[in-house]
Scaffold this motif. Structure first.
Motif, PDB file in Angstrom:
ATOM      1  N   UNK A  82       0.817  -1.224   0.000  1.00 26.39           N
ATOM      2  CA  UNK A  82       0.000   0.000   0.000  1.00 26.39           C
ATOM      3  C   UNK A  82       0.848   1.271   0.000  1.00 26.39           C
ATOM      4  N   UNK A  83       2.163   1.100  -0.150  1.00 32.11           N
ATOM      5  CA  UNK A  83       3.092   2.223  -0.167  1.00 32.11           C
ATOM      6  C   UNK A  83       2.898   3.136   1.049  1.00 32.11           C
ATOM      7  N   UNK A  84       2.743   2.494   2.210  1.00 31.31           N
ATOM      8  CA  UNK A  84       2.574   3.220   3.467  1.00 31.31           C
ATOM      9  C   UNK A  84       3.923   3.290   4.182  1.00 31.31           C
ATOM     10  N   UNK A  85       4.618   4.387   3.973  1.00 26.55           N
ATOM     11  CA  UNK A  85       5.926   4.575   4.588  1.00 26.55           C
ATOM     12  C   UNK A  85       5.831   4.606   6.109  1.00 26.55           C
ATOM     13  N   UNK A  86       4.739   5.152   6.627  1.00 26.84           N
ATOM     14  CA  UNK A  86       4.567   5.234   8.079  1.00 26.84           C
ATOM     15  C   UNK A  86       4.526   3.833   8.685  1.00 26.84           C
ATOM     16  N   UNK A  87       3.638   2.989   8.200  1.00 24.59           N
ATOM     17  CA  UNK A  87       3.493   1.653   8.779  1.00 24.59           C
ATOM     18  C   UNK A  87       4.721   0.790   8.513  1.00 24.59           C
TER      19      UNK A  87
END
Length: 180
Positions: free
Chosen positions: A75-80
């Protein structure tokens, strides 16, 4: 810069403040993701409750974090990706195991089966074949564990979407997304 206000315990009162205080106590700080979700008491209760429930489930923390980084990368979620890489290391995973998990892979056949399933659920929007569930059983997972793997996927979709949609600033050491 975040697209929505980041709520701190000092900014609020009541149940929301109590929840943020619990999160602060658990992490030693209040991660920005929880500050973003803190705009809604109901959403914060849901997210924090899910973390607590799954943390006490039958899927161990290491596998839960490996699932999280695989989903975050998709999901291209850098935070997670950053947060769960740190949490995975705290749960006993090596840097190499977390990197492999980010790619949806593992040298351990049982972990690899769980990651393949989690990635398939995300990539195919849960439109999976009977064989994908059978592969989990063949790897040694029972129905309780299979449902819990899916619960980890669902929680991580929620957290990924919060962080990506609201551009929540990453407050964990950065981890590079895989090249697509």
């Amino acid at each position: 810069m975040s697209r929505i206000n980041l709520v701190t315990p000092a900014d609020t009162t009541g149940e929301r403040q109590q929840l943020l205080a619990q999160i602060q106590g658990a992490f030693g700080a209040t991660p920005n993701m929880f500050k973003a979700v803190g705009n809604s008491t109901a959403a914060l209760k849901s997210m924090w409750g899910s973390f607590g429930a799954l943390g006490g489930g039958v899927i161990n923390a290491k596998l839960g974090e490996q699932i999280a980084v695989a989903i975050a990368d998709r999901n291209e979620c850098e935070y997670c990706l950053a947060a769960h890489t740190v949490l995975g290391r705290k749960a006993g995973a090596t840097a190499e195991e977390m990197s492999a998990a980010q790619a949806g892979q593992s040298a351990d056949p049982k972990t690899a089966a769980a990651l393949r399933f989690a990635v398939a659920v995300v990539n195919n929007r849960a439109q999976i074949a009977d064989e994908e569930v059978s592969a989990l059983r063949d790897a040694g997972f029972n129905d309780e564990e299979i449902v819990e793997i899916l619960a980890h996927v669902a929680l991580n979709l929620f957290t990924n979407y919060v962080n990506v949609a609201f551009k929540v600033p990453v407050d964990f050491p950065s981890v590079k997304l895989r090249a697509k």
